[in-house]
Motif scaffolding. Structure first.
Motif, PDB file in Angstrom:
ATOM      1  N   ALA A 262       0.849  -1.395  -0.056  1.00  0.00           N
ATOM      2  CA  ALA A 262      -0.179   0.023  -0.130  1.00  0.00           C
ATOM      3  C   ALA A 262       0.851   1.322   0.006  1.00  0.00           C
ATOM      4  O   ALA A 262       0.640   2.311  -0.526  1.00  0.00           O
ATOM      5  CB  ALA A 262      -1.068  -0.096   1.104  1.00  0.00           C
ATOM      6  N   LYS A 263       2.041   1.206   0.597  1.00  0.00           N
ATOM      7  CA  LYS A 263       3.008   2.320   0.682  1.00  0.00           C
ATOM      8  C   LYS A 263       3.802   2.591  -0.391  1.00  0.00           C
ATOM      9  O   LYS A 263       4.634   3.505  -0.527  1.00  0.00           O
ATOM     10  CB  LYS A 263       3.598   2.324   2.034  1.00  0.00           C
ATOM     11  N   HIS A 264       3.867   1.340  -1.381  1.00  0.00           N
ATOM     12  CA  HIS A 264       4.720   1.278  -2.238  1.00  0.00           C
ATOM     13  C   HIS A 264       3.901   0.903  -3.606  1.00  0.00           C
ATOM     14  O   HIS A 264       4.266  -0.096  -4.096  1.00  0.00           O
ATOM     15  CB  HIS A 264       6.082   0.204  -2.077  1.00  0.00           C
ATOM     16  N   PRO A 265       3.224   1.666  -3.964  1.00  0.00           N
ATOM     17  CA  PRO A 265       2.243   1.371  -5.215  1.00  0.00           C
ATOM     18  C   PRO A 265       3.011   1.343  -6.289  1.00  0.00           C
ATOM     19  O   PRO A 265       2.492   0.681  -7.454  1.00  0.00           O
ATOM     20  CB  PRO A 265       1.039   2.484  -5.251  1.00  0.00           C
ATOM     21  N   ASP A 266       4.095   1.953  -6.491  1.00  0.00           N
ATOM     22  CA  ASP A 266       4.950   2.140  -7.653  1.00  0.00           C
ATOM     23  C   ASP A 266       5.194   0.642  -8.093  1.00  0.00           C
ATOM     24  O   ASP A 266       5.493   0.483  -9.490  1.00  0.00           O
ATOM     25  CB  ASP A 266       6.226   2.792  -7.625  1.00  0.00           C
ATOM     26  N   VAL A 267       5.590  -0.088  -7.023  1.00  0.00           N
ATOM     27  CA  VAL A 267       6.174  -1.558  -7.306  1.00  0.00           C
ATOM     28  C   VAL A 267       5.066  -2.198  -8.240  1.00  0.00           C
ATOM     29  O   VAL A 267       5.405  -2.808  -9.331  1.00  0.00           O
ATOM     30  CB  VAL A 267       6.438  -2.297  -6.294  1.00  0.00           C
ATOM     31  N   ILE A 268       3.748  -2.224  -7.868  1.00  0.00           N
ATOM     32  CA  ILE A 268       2.605  -2.933  -8.328  1.00  0.00           C
ATOM     33  C   ILE A 268       2.444  -2.486  -9.897  1.00  0.00           C
ATOM     34  O   ILE A 268       2.041  -3.077 -10.828  1.00  0.00           O
ATOM     35  CB  ILE A 268       1.319  -2.831  -7.591  1.00  0.00           C
ATOM     36  N   ARG A 269       2.433  -1.159 -10.018  1.00  0.00           N
ATOM     37  CA  ARG A 269       2.197  -0.512 -11.257  1.00  0.00           C
ATOM     38  C   ARG A 269       3.207  -1.032 -12.084  1.00  0.00           C
ATOM     39  O   ARG A 269       2.981  -1.071 -13.319  1.00  0.00           O
ATOM     40  CB  ARG A 269       2.033   1.161 -11.034  1.00  0.00           C
ATOM     41  N   THR A 270       4.737  -1.150 -11.576  1.00  0.00           N
ATOM     42  CA  THR A 270       5.574  -1.421 -12.586  1.00  0.00           C
ATOM     43  C   THR A 270       5.319  -2.862 -13.040  1.00  0.00           C
ATOM     44  O   THR A 270       5.431  -3.041 -14.415  1.00  0.00           O
ATOM     45  CB  THR A 270       6.766  -1.470 -11.750  1.00  0.00           C
ATOM     46  N   TYR A 271       5.019  -3.798 -12.235  1.00  0.00           N
ATOM     47  CA  TYR A 271       4.357  -5.010 -12.586  1.00  0.00           C
ATOM     48  C   TYR A 271       3.366  -5.173 -13.436  1.00  0.00           C
ATOM     49  O   TYR A 271       3.152  -5.723 -14.483  1.00  0.00           O
ATOM     50  CB  TYR A 271       4.241  -5.961 -11.346  1.00  0.00           C
ATOM     51  N   GLN A 272       2.295  -4.213 -13.194  1.00  0.00           N
ATOM     52  CA  GLN A 272       1.356  -4.167 -14.194  1.00  0.00           C
ATOM     53  C   GLN A 272       1.472  -3.701 -15.573  1.00  0.00           C
ATOM     54  O   GLN A 272       0.979  -4.218 -16.517  1.00  0.00           O
ATOM     55  CB  GLN A 272       0.166  -3.031 -13.553  1.00  0.00           C
ATOM     56  N   ASN A 273       2.478  -2.904 -15.767  1.00  0.00           N
ATOM     57  CA  ASN A 273       3.107  -2.421 -16.785  1.00  0.00           C
ATOM     58  C   ASN A 273       3.505  -3.895 -17.649  1.00  0.00           C
ATOM     59  O   ASN A 273       3.629  -3.651 -19.009  1.00  0.00           O
ATOM     60  CB  ASN A 273       3.908  -1.310 -16.752  1.00  0.00           C
ATOM     61  N   VAL A 274       4.286  -4.454 -17.134  1.00  0.00           N
ATOM     62  CA  VAL A 274       4.935  -5.778 -17.630  1.00  0.00           C
ATOM     63  C   VAL A 274       3.812  -6.482 -18.197  1.00  0.00           C
ATOM     64  O   VAL A 274       3.900  -6.944 -19.266  1.00  0.00           O
ATOM     65  CB  VAL A 274       5.745  -6.380 -16.641  1.00  0.00           C
ATOM     66  N   ALA A 275       2.807  -6.624 -17.502  1.00  0.00           N
ATOM     67  CA  ALA A 275       1.642  -7.446 -17.802  1.00  0.00           C
ATOM     68  C   ALA A 275       0.888  -6.930 -18.887  1.00  0.00           C
ATOM     69  O   ALA A 275       0.668  -7.857 -20.186  1.00  0.00           O
ATOM     70  CB  ALA A 275       0.516  -7.650 -16.743  1.00  0.00           C
ATOM     71  N   TYR A 276       0.956  -5.615 -19.049  1.00  0.00           N
ATOM     72  CA  TYR A 276       0.181  -4.877 -20.308  1.00  0.00           C
ATOM     73  C   TYR A 276       1.036  -5.109 -21.524  1.00  0.00           C
ATOM     74  O   TYR A 276       0.629  -5.261 -22.680  1.00  0.00           O
ATOM     75  CB  TYR A 276      -0.174  -3.586 -19.850  1.00  0.00           C
TER      76      TYR A 276
END
Length: 739
Positions: A262-276
């Motif tokens: 929750a305090k490090h949303p950039d990590v999840i967004r980075t992974y989501q970018n890989v998925a996309y």
């Protein structure tokens, strides 16, 4: 707009429509020029009757199937003409012929389509009745039309032998890209997971159909003489199936992960970018195949992977090694998945960029053949289905009675063309209530719209050459849209019919009027028959699909557990179990979709069925996750705790199957929930304590084994909970619908 037109004209639907249009138009044009229009038109009918049975298969099966279809459609036409002059014989004989032709469907997909063609041939025979030698000559012309279609189909095959395969591969890649895109959507905090899973299941249904078609063509043609191109396409297909399994590997607890980061949303967004990016890369590959262009690997995925590695490094550096340990383990699992997926995509890229000059399956032909559905037609299958417990038998009786009623109504009431009533019944009537209702509405709408549009054009255009061109275009489009959008298909087919009559008869307004009345009468009869004559409500069939899906997941889990215990090479039985699990969840979803289309009074169990669809899909996700991990990593020996928990999960799934089958459950096979919890705790304690105290392990090996322990335990906990929920909801379902 141009892209959409290009995409449509470069599709399997348009390709098949082009073949039957050529086979139908050419004899009409040539024989009309020679003064034999009627013969040309009859040959065109034969081609039209035969084309539905031209389904994906080996060349040998294609030829045999189309020849048999030609014999059947011409044979039934001859029988109707010979029996028609004898009323006392004709009516019982017609009922018997309709019933037998409908029952052919018990022998699978091709037989179902031959059955449909035979019924169409019977219905249209009443528009051109003949006696004696004329009947034989007419039937012979229909047979010639079928053989002509076979010749056209073979010409297309030999001119572009891989055209169909390439189009299906392109469609499979595109759907897989959509699937990956939806997996990426799951990583958004505001994502509606229920809606996304339902969309994924819808794509799963489409992918199952494409995969089955590709198996028939690619594996069926795989032999010592198979070409390099066939082997490459087979490699692409196998890799696509593996990509889909890998996609299911991302079966993490998204709520838990969002809470963790929750305090490090950039990590999840980075992974989501890989998925996309994975999805967009596959989408580009699909377009390249559609456009028959050589793919150029631009190494687009490298930057995304490096960004994710840096994000993990930054996360660990920010929190400190010990604090970030659990999160880094989760992220490392996600990174491994992404790298594996990239590796699979690169295999497809190399195959499509012609970088891979050959591909051999190392004498696996015999094993691959096990993935094909056997082609045999024993009489026993037909006899076993002669019972009201068979849905095909009930549909055959229902269809026969409805057609006979339609025939009597058409004969004794002032309808112009009785065969249009029969044709409408045959075209829209399906075993299920929902699909018949939908096709009834679409048929009526398409007939009304097509009639109005065609009438407007015929009123303005009197030139027969122009009307002939319009009729050919409408025929091509009508057939192209048959599987895509039946409403549009019915519109173009109606326009085609009106244009033909506009050329042949002067009073086209009367033709349109009776065409609409005939279609309306046929649609109403079909709709009423499906509601009142032994209706095939989907809620009665759904427990069968639930059982099949649970059973397929259970068998897949058995194979995974066996492989985890024994190690070694992945056996064919394992891959077959995986295939069946994917197919059955697709069949279950299709059954659920049919149930949604039925009246509310028949949807009492719909919420419970919906839950079971999602739960079975989640089990498949967990299985794919565990399966992929143990195939791509060196794993330790399976512990007693692992096997105990596997037996617990299998037991719950077996009990669910027993409930659905109304079988007695042996109580001493139940596992105590407290014992299961203790086994999980013991498994965690042994694994993590051993790894933490083993001084012989280097840090990299220790991290890998801790990763394995965490991953395996997480998936087992999740599967255990899912199996318990499936058992509970199965009991609730049986209590709601005890019959």
């Amino acid at each position: 707009m141009l892209d959409r037109i290009t995409k449509f004209t470069n599709s399997t639907s348009f390709l098949n429509a082009t073949k039957v249009t050529i086979a139908s138009v050419v004899p009409v044009l040539i024989l009309n020029f020679l003064g034999y229009f009627e013969i040309g038109f009859t040959i065109a009918l034969g081609a039209f009757y035969t084309y539905p049975s031209d389904i994906p298969s080996t060349l040998n099966h294609k030829i045999k199937g189309l020849i048999v279809a030609s014999f059947i459609v011409s044979g039934v036409n001859l029988l109707v003409n010979l029996a028609y002059p004898y009323p006392y014989l004709f009516y019982p004989f017609l009922g018997f012929l309709l019933f037998i032709c409908s029952m052919i469907s018990v022998y699978g997909q091709r037989a179902t389509l031959v059955s449909f063609s035979a019924l169409i041939s019977i219905s249209l025979s009443f528009g051109h009745l003949h006696q004696g030698w004329e009947a034989l000559a007419y039937s012979g012309s229909i047979f010639i039309g079928g053989i002509l279609y076979l010749i056209v189909s073979l010409i297309f095959h030999f001119v572009q032998p891989y055209k169909y395969i390439e189009l299906e591969i392109a469609e499979g890649i595109k759907l897989t890209a959509k699937y990956l895109k939806l997996r990426g959507d799951l990583w958004s905090p505001e994502a509606n997971r229920k809606t996304i899973i339902e969309k994924q299941l819808g794509i799963q249904v489409e992918l199952n159909e494409i995969h089955e078609d590709l198996r028939k063509v690619l594996i069926g043609n795989q032999s010592s003489t198979a070409t390099s191109q066939n082997r490459k396409m087979l490699l692409v297909f196998i890799t696509l199936v593996e990509i889909q399994e890998l996609a299911l590997y991302t079966s993490f607890d998204h709520s838990k992960i969002h809470e963790k980061f929750a305090k490090h949303p950039d990590v999840i967004r980075t992974y989501q970018n890989v998925a996309y990016k994975l999805a967009s890369t596959l989408k580009k590959l699909s377009k390249n195949v559609h456009n028959i262009a050589v793919y150029v690997d631009k190494n687009d995925l490298k930057n995304e992977l490096e960004a994710l590695e840096f994000a993990i490094f930054d996360y660990e550096k920010t929190l400190g090694k010990e604090t970030a340990a659990e999160g880094v383990l989760m992220l490392t699992n996600m990174l491994k998945y992404a790298k594996n997926q990239v590796g699979k995509i690169k295999i497809i890229q190399r195959a499509l960029s012609l970088a891979m000059q050959s591909y051999k399956l190392k004498d696996q032909d015999k094993e691959l053949e096990k993935f094909l559905t056997p082609q045999y037609y024993p009489l026993r299958t037909l006899i076993e289905n002669l019972s009201f417990s068979s849905s095909i038998f009930r549909h055959s009786v229902r269809l026969t009675i409805t057609i006979l009623i339609g025939f009597v109504i058409g004969k004794f009431l002032p309808f112009q063309n009785v065969y249009w009533i029969l044709l409408t019944i045959i075209v829209i009537m399906r075993p299920g209530y929902g699909l018949t209702k939908e096709r009834s509405y679409n048929r009526i709408f398409g007939t009304l719209l097509g009639g109005l549009l065609a009438f407007g054009i015929v009123s303005l255009v009197q030139n027969h050459i122009v009307l002939s061109i319009f009729s050919i275009i409408c025929m091509l489009l009508g057939i192209s849209f048959t599987q895509i959008n039946y409403k549009i298909s019915a519109t173009f087919v109606t326009m085609y019919v009106v244009f033909i009559y506009g050329i042949l008869v002067p009073n086209v307004v009367e033709v349109i009027q009776f065409r609409i009345l005939d279609s309306l009468a046929g649609a109403i009869l079909a709709f009423l028959a499906n509601q009142f004559l032994w209706p095939a409500w989907e809620f009665l069939n759904t427990p069968i699909h639930i059982e099949s899906s649970i059973r397929a997941n259970r068998d897949y889990l058995k194979e995974i557990a066996d492989f985890y215990n024994k190690k070694g090479d992945v056996p064919t039985s394992y891959k077959l179990a995986r295939k069946h699990a994917f197919v059955e969840i697709g069949n279950f979803m299709t059954s659920f979709q049919r149930m949604v289309q039925e009246p509310k009074s028949k949807q009492k169990t719909l919420p419970l069925v919906n839950k079971l669809v999602v739960l079975n899909h989640s089990v498949l996700s967990a299985l794919a996750s565990l399966s992929t991990y143990i195939q791509t990593n060196q794993t330790t020996s399976a512990s007693e705790s692992f096997n105990y928990i596997i037996r617990t999960i299998l037991s719950n799934l077996d009990h669910s199957i027993s409930i659905l089958k109304n079988e007695t459950i042996i109580t001493d096979t139940f596992f105590d929930k407290e014992d299961v919890t203790l086994q999980f705790e013991e498994m965690k304690r042994k694994n993590f304590t051993r790894l933490a105290t083993d001084e012989e392990l280097d840090s990299e090996t220790r991290q890998a084994k801790m990763q394995e322990a965490q991953m395996v335990i997480e998936q087992l906990i999740w599967m255990s909970n899912l199996a318990e929920k499936i058992l509970k909801i199965t009991k609730d379902l049986k209590a709601t619908n005890p019959d």
